[in-house]
Design a protein around this motif. Structure first.
Motif: not given
Length: 313
Positions: A37-66
């Motif tokens: 639960q705490l890690f899920d909170e970490i992923t939404e923190l402003p300092e924690y760039y990995p989750t939001r950055t990866e989500l942008k990559i997945l959103d932009a390229n999901a069709a290619d992955m599929a």
């Protein structure tokens, strides 16, 4: 009284790790229900760039992955967590046959899988409560007419040593079989002034996440940790290209766990996690040694993060 703990892998790892000259605890034990639960909170923190950055990559390229995955696929997510990212892939896939989330926290996994079943009623969902490093998961996977695809988003691969990465990639290759694919998230090397705040946020959520393992030891192993006597610390180790998380003892103290005693001097640390930043080229070489070939790579505009598609060689 402690005999019931004798075969407990958590107990074994805790007692062994705290007996080392540099005290340490395996990072996988950070993820009990509260830790998850705490890690899920970490992923939404402003300092924690990995989750939001990866989500942008997945959103932009999901069709290619599929397109690379194909139809009627079986998706196996290792270290599944809250199942947020896999939804992007599932939404892009055509007629996915089954989804198998694998996570060490059984209660957290069940809650996330139940919610996913509600949203994807036509999808066969078979959760497996297990350490993602466990071998021989292949026999527990459903059979489908399409490709079997591993999904390992986030930067968890960086928590592992070279030997563990080799073992994990080899095990996944055996799990998924021939014609398999593996989608892996990979945090990229970058300046320490970006990295350190991501693991030591101003709100103290990462500190609570790190210290939660001490509360878990108290609860499950009869430990006597005073959490107020330890502080969270994130360190950048430039030589090994990794962030290290430590719990620093703020006093000379003795802690009792499962009938054993452990002494701490002021300033002594428990090393709880590494998060290595592995270049794409280095990881591609690691994967090739374990029976995988690089098929495609997607990154963000700053090259902070990469999502790599491997194919079974």
């Amino acid at each position: 009284m402690m005999d019931g703990f004798s075969d407990d892998p958590f107990r074994k790892d805790v007692l062994a790790g705290l007996s080392k000259p540099q005290k340490s605890l395996p990072s996988r034990w950070l993820y009990d229900a509260r830790g998850s639960q705490l890690f899920d909170e970490i992923t939404e923190l402003p300092e924690y760039y990995p989750t939001r950055t990866e989500l942008k990559i997945l959103d932009a390229n999901a069709a290619d992955m599929a397109n690379a995955v194909g139809t009627n696929a079986v998706i196996v997510e290792y270290g599944a967590g809250s199942l947020v990212k896999v939804r992007i892939l599932l939404d892009a896939l055509e007629n996915a046959h089954a989804f198998v989330p694998v996570d060490i926290s059984a209660s957290h996994l069940k809650a996330a899988a139940d919610e996913l079943e509600t949203d994807y009623p036509e999808l066969l969902i078979q959760p497996i409560a297990s350490d993602f490093m466990a071998s021989n998961l292949g026999a527990r996977l459903p059979e489908g007419d399409g490709r079997t695809v591993g999904f390992f988003p986030g930067s968890t691969i960086g928590n592992l040593s070279d030997a563990e990465i080799n073992r994990f990639l080899t095990s996944v290759r055996a799990d998924l079989g021939d014609n398999a694919a593996f989608i892996v998230g990979l945090d990229q090397p970058k300046p320490s002034d970006i990295l350190v705040p991501a693991y030591d946020d101003a709100a103290g959520v990462t500190a609570a996440f790190n210290k939660n393992i001490l509360a878990r030891i108290n609860r499950e192993l009869g430990g006597s940790f005073n959490l107020d006597n330890f502080e969270h610390e994130a360190r950048w180790n430039s030589e090994d290209s990794r962030i290290e998380m430590h719990l620093v003892s703020t006093a000379d103290q003795t802690v009792n766990i499962a009938g054993e005693s452990f002494s701490f001097t002021r300033g002594e640390t428990i090393h709880t996690e590494n998060s290595r930043k592995i270049s794409r080229a280095a990881f591609s070489d690691m994967a090739a040694a374990c029976g995988w070939r690089l098929e495609q790579t997607w990154t963000d505009e700053n090259d902070y993060f990469a999502v790599m598609l491997l194919g079974a060689d």
